[in-house]
Write an enzyme that holds these catalytic residues in place. Structure first.
Site, PDB file in Angstrom:
ATOM      1  N   ASP A  52       9.765   1.116   4.766  1.00  0.00           N
ATOM      2  CA  ASP A  52      11.151   1.511   4.446  1.00  0.00           C
ATOM      3  C   ASP A  52      12.141   0.813   5.380  1.00  0.00           C
ATOM      4  O   ASP A  52      13.157   0.279   4.939  1.00  0.00           O
ATOM      5  CB  ASP A  52      11.347   3.050   4.450  1.00  0.00           C
ATOM      6  N   LYS A  72       2.826   1.820   5.898  1.00  0.00           N
ATOM      7  CA  LYS A  72       3.406   3.166   5.978  1.00  0.00           C
ATOM      8  C   LYS A  72       2.363   4.067   6.647  1.00  0.00           C
ATOM      9  O   LYS A  72       2.016   5.148   6.152  1.00  0.00           O
ATOM     10  CB  LYS A  72       3.772   3.650   4.565  1.00  0.00           C
ATOM     11  N   TYR A 109      -3.049   0.115  -6.994  1.00  0.00           N
ATOM     12  CA  TYR A 109      -3.241  -0.682  -8.196  1.00  0.00           C
ATOM     13  C   TYR A 109      -4.704  -0.696  -8.642  1.00  0.00           C
ATOM     14  O   TYR A 109      -5.056  -1.373  -9.600  1.00  0.00           O
ATOM     15  CB  TYR A 109      -2.752  -2.117  -7.978  1.00  0.00           C
ATOM     16  N   ASP A 113       4.337  -5.961  -3.933  1.00  0.00           N
ATOM     17  CA  ASP A 113       4.960  -6.122  -5.247  1.00  0.00           C
ATOM     18  C   ASP A 113       6.460  -5.820  -5.152  1.00  0.00           C
ATOM     19  O   ASP A 113       7.311  -6.589  -5.632  1.00  0.00           O
ATOM     20  CB  ASP A 113       4.275  -5.162  -6.232  1.00  0.00           C
TER      21      ASP A 113
END
Ligand code: NAI
Length: 339
Positions: free
Chosen positions: A211, A178, A131, A235
């Protein structure tokens, strides 16, 4: 009790923003005035509406107002998809260094959902990651977005989450990442979280890959207490978690920095229902309740929360997104009547 007047910057926003913020303001005024607590609303808009009127997407007067008041209540502001101006929301968070996005996800009484009694909190880093808005076309066929993770950004959001856990007796924090793929950026985030965690032995610290987290959340959200994560994952997980408690019309948020705070719902401008008196103002109202706590007005905050719980428990004046039949205005009137 002596009377207090709070100076608040109000950003009505786009789409459903004006409807849900005006419902919220009417409830706040009805609840707070009898307690000697009043508000001077300094109203400015941002985004396409502001640009049409002032030639600026974020008018200087809005920046000045937040700088002066240090507290803002904000409706959602739409961002064009795939082109056009950059996100106003991201710009405000960066400008005022609102690094901690605090999003409590809690079931309201009486509301029928597939996941009863949810009570989890998302701490989302709010100023960096993908972002940061650092994008470039390398050539017409290759686009590049930079993911920026810093030790400063990661450490301060981790501290915010652990401090909150200590203060409020929360037991467990999961860092969501991740780092199996983004070994450097998410790896740095994790190293910072682990280091901060060492200072809070009373809080259990765990790590999940993002995930897997999505699956784990849908299977058993109760295993999570506090979710600590970077900007993009935070988000996405916020919208996912909102579904546990009735959807985006419910979940509030606070963007917190050292100097200023902007309170806003998780949801966006919902153009599909804008201007139709259909939007649920609960998420903005619950954001305003967080604002009242921030302003050290716990009595007013608790009074509104009790009224909100009463309306949900009765179940007769709910908006359509949560299975009811009434509009935004009638819902606000029901909350006022329940105060
Ligand atoms: P959205 O959150 O506006 O809407 C998603 C779905 O949830 C829609 O079906 C909508 O009707 C429903 N919904 C949202 N809020 C609701 C409420 N209070 N009551 C009842 N139903 C509600 O997400 P979408 O459509 O992806 O984004 C629309 C615009 O909002 C985009 O321009 C986006 O950039 C912007 N946005 C702004 C945010 C902010 O100002 N903080 C946050 C998220 C998106």
């Amino acid at each position: 009790m002596p009377s207090r007047t709070h100076q608040i910057t109000l950003i009505p926003g786009d789409g459903i923003g004006p409807e849900v913020t005006s419902a919220t303001v009417s409830i706040l005024e009805a609840a707070c005035t009898p307690l000697g607590c009043t508000f001077d609303w300094h109203t400015y808009n941002a985004g396409a509406d502001a640009f049409a009127k002032t030639g600026e997407y974020i008018p200087k007067a809005l920046y000045d107002s937040i700088e002066q008041n240090r507290v803002a209540l904000k409706g959602p502001v739409g961002t064009p998809i795939g082109a056009g101006f950059s996100s106003i929301n991201v710009a405000l968070r960066k400008k005022f260094d609102l690094y901690a996005n605090f999003r409590p996800v809690k079931t309201l009484p009486g509301l029928k959902t597939n996941y009863p009694n949810i009570d989890l909190i998302i701490f989302r880093e709010n100023t960096e990651d993908l972002y940061a808005g650092l994008e470039v076309m390398i050539n017409p066929d290759i686009a590049q977005s930079l993911k920026i993770i810093t030790s400063n950004g990661s450490t301060r959001i981790a501290k915010a989450a652990f401090e909150y856990a200590r203060k409020h007796g929360r037991k467990k924090i999961h860092a969501i990442h991740k780092a199996n793929i983004m070994k450097l950026s998410d790896g740095l985030f994790l190293r910072c979280c682990r280091k901060v965690a060492e200072g809070y032995p009373e809080v259990t610290y765990a790590e999940h890959i993002v995930d897997n987290t999505c699956m784990q959340l849908v299977l058993n959200p109760y295993q999570y207490d506090i979710i600590l994560t970077t900007n993009l994952y935070g988000d996405i997980l916020s919208d996912l978690c909102s579904a546990f408690v009735g959807g985006l019309g419910l979940v509030p948020g606070a963007n917190l920095g050292k100097e200023c705070a902007i309170f806003e719902a998780v949801h966006g401008s919902a153009p599909d229902i804008a201007g139709q008196d259909k939007a649920n103002p609960t998420a903005v109202l619950q954001s305003a309740i967080l604002m009242l706590h921030h302003l050290n007005e716990p009595e007013a905050a608790n009074k509104i929360h009790a009224a909100l719980e009463k309306v949900y428990a009765a179940g007769t004046s709910l908006t359509r997104d949560v299975g009811g039949t009434v509009g935004t205005k009638a819902f606000a009137e029901a909350v006022i009547a329940a105060l």
